[in-house]
Enzyme design. Sequence first.
Site, mmCIF file in Angstrom:
data_model
loop_
_atom_site.group_PDB
_atom_site.id
_atom_site.type_symbol
_atom_site.label_atom_id
_atom_site.label_comp_id
_atom_site.label_asym_id
_atom_site.label_seq_id
_atom_site.Cartn_x
_atom_site.Cartn_y
_atom_site.Cartn_z
ATOM 1 N N ASP A 10 6.541 10.854 24.951
ATOM 2 C CA ASP A 10 5.437 11.261 23.809
ATOM 3 C C ASP A 10 6.397 10.653 22.271
ATOM 4 O OD1 ASP A 10 3.274 12.096 22.048
ATOM 5 O OD2 ASP A 10 4.496 13.708 21.806
ATOM 6 N N GLU A 153 5.162 19.154 14.399
ATOM 7 C CA GLU A 153 6.644 18.834 14.468
ATOM 8 C C GLU A 153 7.561 19.599 13.569
ATOM 9 O OE1 GLU A 153 8.462 16.458 16.310
ATOM 10 O OE2 GLU A 153 6.667 16.005 17.555
ATOM 11 N N HIS A 187 -0.500 16.399 20.631
ATOM 12 C CA HIS A 187 0.124 17.288 19.631
ATOM 13 C C HIS A 187 -1.079 18.397 19.332
ATOM 14 C CE1 HIS A 187 3.374 14.752 18.899
ATOM 15 N NE2 HIS A 187 4.096 15.490 18.043
HETATM 16 N N1 DGL Z 1 1.305 13.013 20.551
HETATM 17 C C1 DGL Z 1 0.931 11.631 19.888
HETATM 18 C C2 DGL Z 1 -0.350 11.288 20.380
HETATM 19 O O1 DGL Z 1 -1.148 11.795 21.226
HETATM 20 C C3 DGL Z 1 1.264 11.656 18.526
HETATM 21 C C4 DGL Z 1 1.256 10.389 18.043
HETATM 22 C C5 DGL Z 1 2.197 10.472 16.597
HETATM 23 O O2 DGL Z 1 3.393 10.516 16.779
HETATM 24 O O3 DGL Z 1 1.558 10.273 15.677
HETATM 25 O O4 DGL Z 1 -1.340 10.384 19.823
#
Ligand code: DGL
Length: 283
Positions: A10, A153, A187
């Site tokens: 991810d 984050e 997220h």
């Molecule tokens: N966890 C990512 C998703 O599922 C987040 C992407 C990002 O870093 O903007 O899209």
Amino acid sequence: MDDRPIGVFDSGFGGLTVARALIDLLPHEQLVYVGDTGRYPYGPRSAAEIRSFSQEIAHHLVADEGVKMVVVACNTAASFALAGLQARHTVPIVGVIEPGLRAAARATRNGRVGVIGTVGTIASGAYQRAAAELGLTAEVHCAACPGFVEFVERGETGSDQVHVLAERLLAPLSDVQVDTLLLGCTHYPFLARTIADVMGRDVVLVSSADETAFDVRQILEATGLGARGGAGREHRFLSSGDIGWFVEMGGRLLGPELASAEPIGLNGTSQPVEEPVASPRSN
Ligand code: DGL
């Protein structure tokens, strides 16, 4: 039986929601997790950048870590890069979009499903394409939620600011009376309480994590790739960003399995990006 680990990646902490489901459902399997925290967020980046980052990480997992399967635990990466990764590698590569959509389609009672995701995921049209491919009859209403990933984050999952932002971004979906909301970014389950509070208790929240883990189990069974397991097979966590923060925050979000992390040098383009101030999209 195959004791090689499963690779999961991810842009940062989001894929830990999928890792949690995999660890719980498949206790004999070992994970190697890459969080690209040095280059998050992926949401506002170009398709070319996301493809290049995803290829770099998948290549590392397959060639250097020797994984038997890769789980693209990021909707943004899956939206742009899944097909390319599947074409490039012989190990199974699993995304999160179809599993989540299937679960949401099962949950809806009024046939109106909301999907929230990053600007990239929503603009890619991946959810509409997947809904058409799956032959879903439910209406799919999409809204981008710029800013949500950054709150997670930073570890701000319950602040007043994220609540205010959620009220603004989710309003179009409340207006069209979706009864099911798919968290189309890995997220977002970390913001589930705030999102549920804003949407109201009648709206069912669906995350792709569990359904993706069931897909992984099914593939392991069908291909005979399941692990025997055994002692001393600890999961490994790799981060391209600040390792201390990855362990502190990641441990809080995932649980005790994430007690240490290793650095990973990722070399693709890493210009910092600003999340655009976009108004929510609904279609
Ligand atoms: N966890 C990512 C998703 O599922 C987040 C992407 C990002 O870093 O903007 O899209």
